[in-house]
Write a protein that holds these residues in place. Sequence first.
Motif, PDB file in Angstrom:
ATOM      1  N   LEU A  21      -8.776 -16.165  -7.548  1.00 33.74           N
ATOM      2  CA  LEU A  21      -8.197 -16.717  -8.748  1.00 33.74           C
ATOM      3  C   LEU A  21      -7.393 -15.684  -9.516  1.00 33.74           C
ATOM      4  O   LEU A  21      -6.541 -16.040 -10.311  1.00 33.74           O
ATOM      5  CB  LEU A  21      -9.303 -17.305  -9.636  1.00 33.74           C
ATOM      6  N   ASP A  22      -7.640 -14.416  -9.305  1.00 35.39           N
ATOM      7  CA  ASP A  22      -6.843 -13.378  -9.933  1.00 35.39           C
ATOM      8  C   ASP A  22      -6.264 -12.488  -8.841  1.00 35.39           C
ATOM      9  O   ASP A  22      -6.714 -12.496  -7.721  1.00 35.39           O
ATOM     10  CB  ASP A  22      -7.668 -12.560 -10.921  1.00 35.39           C
ATOM     11  N   MET A  26      -5.272  -7.663  -4.834  1.00 31.37           N
ATOM     12  CA  MET A  26      -3.958  -7.541  -4.214  1.00 31.37           C
ATOM     13  C   MET A  26      -3.163  -6.427  -4.891  1.00 31.37           C
ATOM     14  O   MET A  26      -2.477  -5.648  -4.224  1.00 31.37           O
ATOM     15  CB  MET A  26      -3.200  -8.855  -4.308  1.00 31.37           C
ATOM     16  N   LEU A  27      -3.260  -6.327  -6.212  1.00 35.08           N
ATOM     17  CA  LEU A  27      -2.551  -5.284  -6.939  1.00 35.08           C
ATOM     18  C   LEU A  27      -3.065  -3.904  -6.544  1.00 35.08           C
ATOM     19  O   LEU A  27      -2.277  -2.980  -6.309  1.00 35.08           O
ATOM     20  CB  LEU A  27      -2.703  -5.499  -8.449  1.00 35.08           C
ATOM     21  N   VAL A  28      -4.369  -3.751  -6.432  1.00 35.17           N
ATOM     22  CA  VAL A  28      -4.945  -2.465  -6.035  1.00 35.17           C
ATOM     23  C   VAL A  28      -4.502  -2.106  -4.614  1.00 35.17           C
ATOM     24  O   VAL A  28      -4.140  -0.957  -4.343  1.00 35.17           O
ATOM     25  CB  VAL A  28      -6.486  -2.505  -6.154  1.00 35.17           C
ATOM     26  N   ARG A  29      -4.521  -3.075  -3.691  1.00 35.04           N
ATOM     27  CA  ARG A  29      -4.088  -2.796  -2.316  1.00 35.04           C
ATOM     28  C   ARG A  29      -2.613  -2.423  -2.261  1.00 35.04           C
ATOM     29  O   ARG A  29      -2.217  -1.528  -1.503  1.00 35.04           O
ATOM     30  CB  ARG A  29      -4.355  -4.007  -1.425  1.00 35.04           C
ATOM     31  N   THR A  30      -1.787  -3.090  -3.073  1.00 28.43           N
ATOM     32  CA  THR A  30      -0.357  -2.771  -3.095  1.00 28.43           C
ATOM     33  C   THR A  30      -0.120  -1.372  -3.646  1.00 28.43           C
ATOM     34  O   THR A  30       0.665  -0.598  -3.075  1.00 28.43           O
ATOM     35  CB  THR A  30       0.398  -3.807  -3.942  1.00 28.43           C
ATOM     36  N   LEU A  31      -0.800  -1.022  -4.737  1.00 23.58           N
ATOM     37  CA  LEU A  31      -0.655   0.322  -5.287  1.00 23.58           C
ATOM     38  C   LEU A  31      -1.171   1.386  -4.323  1.00 23.58           C
ATOM     39  O   LEU A  31      -0.587   2.470  -4.206  1.00 23.58           O
ATOM     40  CB  LEU A  31      -1.382   0.420  -6.628  1.00 23.58           C
ATOM     41  N   GLN A  32      -2.247   1.070  -3.627  1.00 26.30           N
ATOM     42  CA  GLN A  32      -2.790   2.006  -2.644  1.00 26.30           C
ATOM     43  C   GLN A  32      -1.786   2.219  -1.506  1.00 26.30           C
ATOM     44  O   GLN A  32      -1.594   3.349  -1.046  1.00 26.30           O
ATOM     45  CB  GLN A  32      -4.105   1.466  -2.105  1.00 26.30           C
ATOM     46  N   ARG A  33      -1.144   1.152  -1.071  1.00 26.32           N
ATOM     47  CA  ARG A  33      -0.150   1.267   0.004  1.00 26.32           C
ATOM     48  C   ARG A  33       1.063   2.072  -0.459  1.00 26.32           C
ATOM     49  O   ARG A  33       1.576   2.923   0.285  1.00 26.32           O
ATOM     50  CB  ARG A  33       0.271  -0.139   0.441  1.00 26.32           C
ATOM     51  N   ILE A  34       1.527   1.847  -1.695  1.00 21.99           N
ATOM     52  CA  ILE A  34       2.683   2.590  -2.222  1.00 21.99           C
ATOM     53  C   ILE A  34       2.339   4.072  -2.382  1.00 21.99           C
ATOM     54  O   ILE A  34       3.129   4.951  -2.003  1.00 21.99           O
ATOM     55  CB  ILE A  34       3.137   1.976  -3.565  1.00 21.99           C
ATOM     56  N   PHE A  35       1.163   4.367  -2.931  1.00 19.91           N
ATOM     57  CA  PHE A  35       0.745   5.758  -3.105  1.00 19.91           C
ATOM     58  C   PHE A  35       0.578   6.444  -1.747  1.00 19.91           C
ATOM     59  O   PHE A  35       0.938   7.616  -1.577  1.00 19.91           O
ATOM     60  CB  PHE A  35      -0.553   5.816  -3.914  1.00 19.91           C
ATOM     61  N   GLY A  36       0.043   5.728  -0.753  1.00 18.30           N
ATOM     62  CA  GLY A  36      -0.099   6.289   0.587  1.00 18.30           C
ATOM     63  C   GLY A  36       1.248   6.598   1.217  1.00 18.30           C
ATOM     64  O   GLY A  36       1.426   7.640   1.851  1.00 18.30           O
ATOM     65  N   ALA A  37       2.215   5.687   1.044  1.00 21.84           N
ATOM     66  CA  ALA A  37       3.558   5.943   1.579  1.00 21.84           C
ATOM     67  C   ALA A  37       4.196   7.132   0.860  1.00 21.84           C
ATOM     68  O   ALA A  37       4.906   7.934   1.489  1.00 21.84           O
ATOM     69  CB  ALA A  37       4.423   4.689   1.426  1.00 21.84           C
ATOM     70  N   GLY A  38       3.949   7.260  -0.449  1.00 21.45           N
ATOM     71  CA  GLY A  38       4.481   8.404  -1.188  1.00 21.45           C
ATOM     72  C   GLY A  38       3.897   9.719  -0.699  1.00 21.45           C
ATOM     73  O   GLY A  38       4.612  10.720  -0.569  1.00 21.45           O
ATOM     74  N   LEU A  39       2.595   9.733  -0.425  1.00 20.95           N
ATOM     75  CA  LEU A  39       1.977  10.950   0.112  1.00 20.95           C
ATOM     76  C   LEU A  39       2.531  11.293   1.492  1.00 20.95           C
ATOM     77  O   LEU A  39       2.782  12.469   1.796  1.00 20.95           O
ATOM     78  CB  LEU A  39       0.463  10.777   0.196  1.00 20.95           C
ATOM     79  N   PHE A  40       2.720  10.278   2.306  1.00 23.41           N
ATOM     80  CA  PHE A  40       3.252  10.525   3.644  1.00 23.41           C
ATOM     81  C   PHE A  40       4.670  11.083   3.561  1.00 23.41           C
ATOM     82  O   PHE A  40       5.028  12.009   4.286  1.00 23.41           O
ATOM     83  CB  PHE A  40       3.221   9.226   4.460  1.00 23.41           C
ATOM     84  N   LEU A  41       5.463  10.531   2.655  1.00 30.11           N
ATOM     85  CA  LEU A  41       6.829  11.039   2.471  1.00 30.11           C
ATOM     86  C   LEU A  41       6.810  12.449   1.887  1.00 30.11           C
ATOM     87  O   LEU A  41       7.617  13.301   2.278  1.00 30.11           O
ATOM     88  CB  LEU A  41       7.605  10.084   1.559  1.00 30.11           C
ATOM     89  N   ALA A  42       5.881  12.713   0.981  1.00 29.47           N
ATOM     90  CA  ALA A  42       5.784  14.043   0.378  1.00 29.47           C
ATOM     91  C   ALA A  42       5.432  15.112   1.411  1.00 29.47           C
ATOM     92  O   ALA A  42       5.810  16.278   1.255  1.00 29.47           O
ATOM     93  CB  ALA A  42       4.743  14.036  -0.731  1.00 29.47           C
ATOM     94  N   ALA A  43       4.732  14.717   2.465  1.00 31.24           N
ATOM     95  CA  ALA A  43       4.385  15.683   3.514  1.00 31.24           C
ATOM     96  C   ALA A  43       5.632  16.259   4.173  1.00 31.24           C
ATOM     97  O   ALA A  43       5.636  17.419   4.603  1.00 31.24           O
ATOM     98  CB  ALA A  43       3.496  15.013   4.560  1.00 31.24           C
ATOM     99  N   PHE A  44       6.704  15.485   4.215  1.00 27.78           N
ATOM    100  CA  PHE A  44       7.942  15.982   4.818  1.00 27.78           C
ATOM    101  C   PHE A  44       8.863  16.617   3.779  1.00 27.78           C
ATOM    102  O   PHE A  44       9.616  17.534   4.091  1.00 27.78           O
ATOM    103  CB  PHE A  44       8.657  14.840   5.544  1.00 27.78           C
ATOM    104  N   VAL A  45       8.789  16.132   2.553  1.00 27.76           N
ATOM    105  CA  VAL A  45       9.643  16.675   1.497  1.00 27.76           C
ATOM    106  C   VAL A  45       9.225  18.095   1.128  1.00 27.76           C
ATOM    107  O   VAL A  45      10.057  18.888   0.675  1.00 27.76           O
ATOM    108  CB  VAL A  45       9.625  15.728   0.271  1.00 27.76           C
ATOM    109  N   ILE A  46       7.961  18.435   1.334  1.00 23.07           N
ATOM    110  CA  ILE A  46       7.487  19.800   1.039  1.00 23.07           C
ATOM    111  C   ILE A  46       8.326  20.833   1.781  1.00 23.07           C
ATOM    112  O   ILE A  46       8.611  21.916   1.255  1.00 23.07           O
ATOM    113  CB  ILE A  46       5.991  19.935   1.426  1.00 23.07           C
ATOM    114  N   TRP A  47       8.802  20.507   2.951  1.00 21.26           N
ATOM    115  CA  TRP A  47       9.538  21.466   3.759  1.00 21.26           C
ATOM    116  C   TRP A  47      10.999  21.609   3.325  1.00 21.26           C
ATOM    117  O   TRP A  47      11.695  22.501   3.774  1.00 21.26           O
ATOM    118  CB  TRP A  47       9.472  21.078   5.238  1.00 21.26           C
TER     119      TRP A  47
END
Length: 163
Positions: A21-22, A26-47
């Motif tokens: 009903l609320d 879904m919001l927590v899973r979406t934020l978790q997925r976005i934060f995970g993608a950001g961390l994965f991208l940051a792993a390459f941006v560090i270089w």
Amino acid sequence: MTATADFMNKDAMTAERSLMLDGGRMLVRTLQRIFGAGLFLAAFVIWLAPVSAQAEMMLLRLFLSAAAALAGIGMMLASGRPRSPEVRIDTIRRTVSLVRPDVAGRQAVLSHCGFRDLGAAEVEGHVVRLWDAEGQLLAVVTLTDRTVLESLTNGLRDAGKIA
């Protein structure tokens, strides 16, 4: 869906997915997925950052990028949608259970109550809606077999949940 009576079979009953009903999960899973993608991208941006070629700094960058990539992949994988629960109705014992199977084959019982402990029940044609004692929707079940529907309806009627 599973029913545990001698005359019932698995194909005779189908359950609609339980609806949230609320949208909190879904919001927590979406934020978790976005934060995970950001961390994965940051792993390459560090270089890409300019740093002197000191051995300690290169080793620190290596560990940071490995940790960020692993954490990002883990968060993206953990943000998947959980399996829908199965509704199990036992018309002989007069109980309703919500069970969620996991990947290992075990089954976690989310809710279990007797017909008498239900808050309310509603039968409209082949669709049966069951509410728990707190008034929250427990399950919506569509029954295609007339014998199964009559057995469930009689059990709910005997428990005083429908007229």
